[in-house]
Design a protein around this motif. Structure first.
Motif, mmCIF file in Angstrom:
data_model
loop_
_atom_site.group_PDB
_atom_site.id
_atom_site.type_symbol
_atom_site.label_atom_id
_atom_site.label_comp_id
_atom_site.label_asym_id
_atom_site.label_seq_id
_atom_site.Cartn_x
_atom_site.Cartn_y
_atom_site.Cartn_z
ATOM 1 N N GLU A 1 101.304 71.196 58.202
ATOM 2 C CA GLU A 1 100.493 72.046 56.916
ATOM 3 C C GLU A 1 99.716 71.483 56.464
ATOM 4 N N SER A 2 100.407 71.115 55.720
ATOM 5 C CA SER A 2 100.007 70.095 54.616
ATOM 6 C C SER A 2 98.629 69.656 54.890
ATOM 7 N N LEU A 3 98.704 68.893 55.487
ATOM 8 C CA LEU A 3 97.406 67.748 56.053
ATOM 9 C C LEU A 3 96.149 69.270 56.675
ATOM 10 N N SER A 4 96.489 70.218 57.013
ATOM 11 C CA SER A 4 95.922 71.157 58.220
ATOM 12 C C SER A 4 94.705 71.671 57.580
ATOM 13 N N SER A 5 95.888 72.501 56.143
ATOM 14 C CA SER A 5 95.693 73.633 55.272
ATOM 15 C C SER A 5 94.622 72.630 53.843
ATOM 16 N N THR A 6 93.501 71.928 53.897
ATOM 17 C CA THR A 6 93.004 72.040 53.105
ATOM 18 C C THR A 6 92.036 70.679 53.968
ATOM 19 N N ASN B 1 90.383 68.043 52.706
ATOM 20 C CA ASN B 1 90.440 67.164 51.558
ATOM 21 C C ASN B 1 91.889 65.803 52.095
ATOM 22 N N LEU B 2 91.203 65.125 52.430
ATOM 23 C CA LEU B 2 92.111 64.272 52.766
ATOM 24 C C LEU B 2 92.679 63.828 51.676
ATOM 25 N N ASP B 3 92.362 63.520 50.589
ATOM 26 C CA ASP B 3 93.251 62.871 49.233
ATOM 27 C C ASP B 3 93.823 63.978 48.713
ATOM 28 N N GLU B 4 93.875 65.050 48.768
ATOM 29 C CA GLU B 4 94.548 66.123 48.386
ATOM 30 C C GLU B 4 95.435 66.350 49.088
ATOM 31 N N GLY B 5 95.222 66.377 50.526
ATOM 32 C CA GLY B 5 96.214 66.528 51.843
ATOM 33 C C GLY B 5 97.236 65.893 51.599
ATOM 34 N N LEU B 6 96.859 64.265 51.517
ATOM 35 C CA LEU B 6 98.162 63.377 51.220
ATOM 36 C C LEU B 6 98.832 63.837 49.874
ATOM 37 N N GLN B 7 98.247 63.897 49.033
ATOM 38 C CA GLN B 7 99.141 64.300 47.761
ATOM 39 C C GLN B 7 100.266 65.255 47.960
ATOM 40 N N ARG B 8 99.744 66.633 48.736
ATOM 41 C CA ARG B 8 100.495 67.831 49.188
ATOM 42 C C ARG B 8 101.624 66.377 49.895
ATOM 43 N N VAL B 9 101.850 65.991 50.659
ATOM 44 C CA VAL B 9 102.465 65.313 51.691
ATOM 45 C C VAL B 9 103.307 64.316 50.946
ATOM 46 N N VAL C 1 101.280 55.738 49.932
ATOM 47 C CA VAL C 1 99.981 55.829 51.218
ATOM 48 C C VAL C 1 99.069 54.923 51.550
ATOM 49 N N ASP C 2 99.232 54.006 51.963
ATOM 50 C CA ASP C 2 98.001 52.711 51.896
ATOM 51 C C ASP C 2 97.377 53.596 53.152
ATOM 52 N N ASP D 1 86.797 51.825 56.231
ATOM 53 C CA ASP D 1 85.582 50.968 56.955
ATOM 54 C C ASP D 1 85.344 49.596 57.165
ATOM 55 N N PHE D 2 85.956 48.546 56.455
ATOM 56 C CA PHE D 2 85.581 47.509 55.720
ATOM 57 C C PHE D 2 87.036 46.491 55.725
ATOM 58 N N ASP D 3 88.290 47.097 56.203
ATOM 59 C CA ASP D 3 89.103 46.063 56.274
ATOM 60 C C ASP D 3 89.738 46.098 55.585
ATOM 61 N N GLN D 4 89.473 47.218 54.481
ATOM 62 C CA GLN D 4 89.965 46.687 52.789
ATOM 63 C C GLN D 4 90.801 47.572 52.690
ATOM 64 N N LEU D 5 92.056 47.482 51.817
ATOM 65 C CA LEU D 5 92.970 48.168 51.787
ATOM 66 C C LEU D 5 93.108 48.804 50.348
ATOM 67 N N GLU D 6 93.483 50.453 50.661
ATOM 68 C CA GLU D 6 92.837 51.042 49.112
ATOM 69 C C GLU D 6 94.821 52.163 49.101
ATOM 70 N N ARG D 7 94.721 51.995 47.955
ATOM 71 C CA ARG D 7 96.261 53.217 47.847
ATOM 72 C C ARG D 7 95.904 54.504 47.551
ATOM 73 N N PHE D 8 95.656 55.447 48.595
ATOM 74 C CA PHE D 8 95.017 56.909 48.251
ATOM 75 C C PHE D 8 96.219 57.643 48.076
ATOM 76 N N CYS D 9 97.206 57.528 47.972
ATOM 77 C CA CYS D 9 97.940 58.465 46.758
ATOM 78 C C CYS D 9 99.775 57.973 46.334
ATOM 79 N N VAL D 10 100.042 58.225 45.264
ATOM 80 C CA VAL D 10 101.474 58.087 44.815
ATOM 81 C C VAL D 10 102.400 59.004 44.817
#
Length: 880
Positions: free
Chosen positions: A475-480, A482-490, A504-505, A509-518
């Motif tokens: 529900e947290s991912l489907s209710s927004t 915005n991916l960033d906000e959904g992952l923060q909720r999760v 969550v890392d 698209d360039f196979d670079q690893l990014e930390r989306f939320c902590v």
């Protein structure tokens, strides 16, 4: 030697508790120490002046001052008859401000302390030539007296940085109010009330200081037990009234102090309410759940940290209260054409278009002088100035945050208007769901039952808790959108229900690893390593758990830090160091994959003495990452579809024609709360024969279909108008007929208008409306009227009905505004009221250049609009 002992040879003198005693005591110290080292005498004068000032303001009893110089040492003592009035030392701050007398003593004296007796207390300091350091415990070496019974107030989720800022400002207001009263200014506050306010403020400050000394750091405080005298509640209303009076005087610039900023006012109200309410027998109320206006957010439990802004993937700029940039991260620099770090130290005006700089400075000054915000805590569409001079349309979200030393920082996040909406700034420790202004996901306002992480801890309703957890994640991912906000909720849900830490890392698209939320469970600030943003590359040499998971292994259970043999790359070293810094006792690293491809990883950590993860935890986490991966893929597909529609919509915004006698300006701003795509559009072009066409329209809907329908109607209208060169009513009729031939007919409102007349005037506006809000005409003198003639049915209703038209005169230098309903309509507000508000705004802007006219309308009316906005302004100007 006992440095606090007073030699018999010392000279002493008593002074009354009046302001002039400060200068008298200073002269006494200088005369008594004549012949001593000149530098020591000057320092002693300064410190004695500060301490006597404190005694005049806070003790208000006879003040005893003694001084002596012997054997290269200068000693000074200042005593009062208030043994129960404890000292409240403040840290030395890197900026000017009142209330730092004790901090000066700490910095300049060779030794210092305070003695408490039955009849009073004495503060002393010594200055030595050898400048030996003061004792390590400073003021804490003495025991404060407890006078009378006390009661305890519990402050839940105390925001430490905000307390420091509010306390220092409160002290400054009372000090300036007192000095104004001493100078004979009529402040409207009775002397006896001012004395009570000072006493209560001192009692409160001393109690908070004592309580905070028992904590590891004020910045990390979660809840605090505050001990206050049992009769403190009687003085609290007087302190409120006096501070309110001081605020009014500060807003009227009658005090040498700024009024409180919104978050300081809200915090002070909460603090006073907690004291009064709990003294009356009520329960404590957490700071994080009280309702407040957006400008009073955020509700962070830890102070703002520049490292988090630097590492953010969202374009972020922070400025201090002198309007100077202190942080401009890489995404913000890229957006505005600067190199990372170049903007630091520049005035904020370097990013503001010329036509808005005067307004910005006025608004910033008004905020400091009055404490009244205009755009704080609101999402506002504005143009930013690129380094090459062009304007970059952005949506701006600004909030004020506190630093660890009590200063205020203004933090702005910028979203290009073709990009997804930027959520409110989420500081470490802040729970977005706890803010009443934001929609919240499940189970974020209360402390839910945690899911067991090992077989030994399973409860009878364990499966039900697990099912609920999985449902809430989905529900947290489907209710927004915005991916960033959904992952923060999760992550917030997982740290409250399953683990102490969540990361969550994701691969881009360039196979670079990014930390989306902590996120983590508790108010302790996250280490800087957690906010790495882009992580080190996943090289072939990487052998650590994160690298293994990204290659398809897992979920992996870690019961100890990665072995040194596994640390073979920067990514491995980063992961191992973070594992150690958070005090992990166990962790699970699980891959996020769809259709067989791994695109990221979820890391869950248990820390300290909490129950560690075991093999029994893996099935649940396996189910969890499958649900999470599916939600992330859906969110990414949705965003890709939305980006396509946004690019389509942006590509259809026209370049306005350049016509000598007609000034034109237009703006388009997507909604701040929806997917930012929809059917609003504007257009302007010159038809054969020289007349200028002006168009505004709005297709029903906020999705890709609405954007496609809008593009079809826009193209058809331009084609019909140029080919037929007919009056507006006939063009609208033909457009409605063409609309009915589409495979999916659109329902829309629209205005088609022609501006006619020679370059030197007079001019007329011939127009026809299909259910659209009427154009607004504003003369140079500020007179306004709606041009409500020529109004007919919406497009898509009945193409056979005749279309009405109207003709109105356009005076020279008047402004005709075409706009969509997102500019004015608000929920639970009548349309008449909204249209009256628009008239007032345009009247006030009648003499401004059109760029200022349009931007000010967006600033004043469109903040947090739930609908798209398009507007087109035209102003006839005679050719000289």
């Amino acid at each position: 030697m006992d440095h606090s002992s007073q030699p018999e040879e010392a000279s002493s003198r008593s002074f009354p508790p009046r302001p002039e005693s400060v200068a008298s005591a200073r002269r006494f110290v200088r005369a008594t120490l004549a012949g001593a080292d000149p530098h020591a005498v000057e320092t002693a004068e300064l410190l004695a002046s500060e301490l006597v000032t404190n005694a005049v303001l806070h003790a208000r009893t006879e003040i005893a001052v003694s001084a002596r110089a012997v054997d290269g040492e200068v000693r000074v003592r200042i005593g009062d008859r208030q043994p129960c009035r404890a000292l409240v030392p403040q840290r030395s701050l890197p900026y000017a401000g009142p209330g730092q007398g004790l901090a000066l003593v700490e910095e300049l004296a060779s030794a210092y302390g305070v003695e408490n007796g039955d009849e009073g207390k004495t503060v002393w300091f010594a200055l030595r030539r050898d400048e030996r350091p003061p004792p390590p415990h400073g003021w804490r070496t003495t025991t404060a007296r407890t006078c009378g019974p006390t009661r305890t107030v519990t402050l839940v989720d105390l925001p430490g940085a905000l307390y420091l800022a509010a306390q220092r400002h409160q002290h400054a207001l009372l000090r300036e109010l007192t000095l104004a009263a001493f100078a004979g200014t009529d402040t409207g506050v009775r002397p006896e009330d001012l004395a009570v306010a000072h006493d209560m403020n001192n009692v409160l400050s001393a109690g908070m200081t004592a309580a905070l000394e028992e904590q590891s750091s004020v910045a990390h405080t979660h809840s605090l037990d505050l001990s206050l005298p049992a009769d403190a509640a009687r003085a609290l209303p007087t302190l409120r009234q006096v501070l309110d009076a001081a605020e009014r005087l500060a807003r009227n610039e009658r005090l040498l102090a700024w009024p409180s900023l919104p978050h300081n006012r809200v915090f002070r109200q909460w603090l006073f309410d907690q004291i009064a309410g709990q003294f009356a027998g009520g329960p404590p109320t957490a700071w994080t759940v009280i309702p407040r206006e957006p400008s009073a957010s955020p509700s962070e439990l830890v102070p703002w940290d520049a490292s988090h802004a630097w590492a953010s993937r969202v374009p972020t700029i922070a400025a201090d209260d002198e309007n100077r940039i202190i942080v401009a991260n890489g995404p913000a620099a890229d957006l505005l054409g600067w190199q990372t770090g170049e903007l630091v130290g520049e005035r904020l005006t370097v990013l503001i278009p010329e036509h808005l700089r005067k307004r910005h400075m006025a608004a910033f000054t008004r905020l400091l002088r009055t404490g009244q915000p205009h755009i704080l805590g609101r999402s506002v569409p504005l143009p930013a100035l690129h380094r090459d001079g062009r304007l970059v349309p952005v949506r701006l979200f600004v909030q004020s945050q506190g630093t660890a030393d009590g200063r205020t920082v203004f933090v702005a996040q910028l979203a290009p208007r073709t990009a997804p909406p930027v959520p409110a700034p989420l500081s470490p420790g802040e729970d977005r769901a706890a803010s009443p202004e934001q929609p919240h996901g499940p189970d974020l306002l209360e402390e839910p039952e945690r899911v067991a992480t090992s077989a030994g801890g399973d409860a009878g309703d364990g499966p039900a808790l697990e099912r609920r957890l999985l449902a809430d994640i989905g529900e947290s991912l489907s209710s927004t959108p915005n991916l960033d906000e959904g992952l923060q909720r999760v992550c917030k849900i997982l740290t409250r229900r399953l683990a102490d830490w969540c990361m969550v890392d994701l691969l881009n698209d360039f196979d670079q690893l990014e930390r989306f939320c902590v996120a983590h469970h508790g108010p302790t600030p996250l280490p800087a390593e957690a906010y790495a943003g882009r992580l080190p590359p996943v090289t072939g040499a990487a052998r650590g758990p994160l690298a293994r998971v990204l290659r398809g292994a897992g979920p992996l259970l870690l019961t100890e830090p990665p072995a040194p043999s596994e640390v073979r790359s920067p990514l491995d070293a980063h992961y191992a160091e973070l594992f150690e810094r958070v005090g992990a006792n166990s962790a699970v690293v699980a891959p996020l994959r769809t259709r067989g491809a791994v695109f990221g990883a979820l890391t869950l950590v248990q820390a300290g003495r909490n129950r560690p993860f075991t093999e029994d935890s893996l099935p649940l986490i396996g189910d969890l990452v499958r649900s999470l991966a599916l939600g992330v893929e859906h969110a990414r597909l949705y965003q890709e579809t939305r980006h396509i529609a946004e690019r389509l919509q942006r590509s259809l915004l026209p370049v306005l024609p350049e016509i000598g006698h007609l000034q034109m300006a237009a703006r388009y701003a997507p909604s701040s709360t929806t997917a930012q795509i929809g059917g609003d559009w504007y257009d302007s072009f010159v038809v054969p024969g020289g007349q200028t066409a002006a168009v505004i329209g709005d297709v029903a809907g906020h999705d890709l279909e609405a954007a496609v329908a809008m593009s079809q109607l826009r193209s058809m209208l331009r084609g019909i108008a140029i080919d037929r060169q007919e009056p507006p009513a006939e063009v609208m009729r033909r457009l409605d007929m063409a609309n009915h031939t589409l495979s999916q007919e659109a329902t829309a409102t629209c205005i088609y208008a022609l501006v006619t007349g020679p370059p030197d005037g007079p001019w007329e506006l011939k127009h026809s409306s299909a259910g659209h809000l009427p154009p607004l005409l504003t003369t140079r003198e500020g007179d306004t009227r709606y041009l409500d003639g020529g109004s007919g049915l919406l497009l898509g209703m009945d193409p056979d009905l005749p279309r009405p038209s109207a003709t109105d005169a356009l005076p020279a230098h008047s402004t005709v505004l075409l706009y969509t309903d997102g500019l004015i309509e608000r929920r639970d507000e009548s349309l008449d009221h909204a249209m009256d508000r628009l008239r007032r705004h345009t009247a006030a802007l009648a003499g401004e250049p059109l760029d200022v006219f349009c931007d000010e309308l967006l600033i004043g009316l469109s903040a947090d609009s739930a609908d798209d906005i398009a507007l087109l302004a035209i102003r006839p100007v005679p050719q000289v």
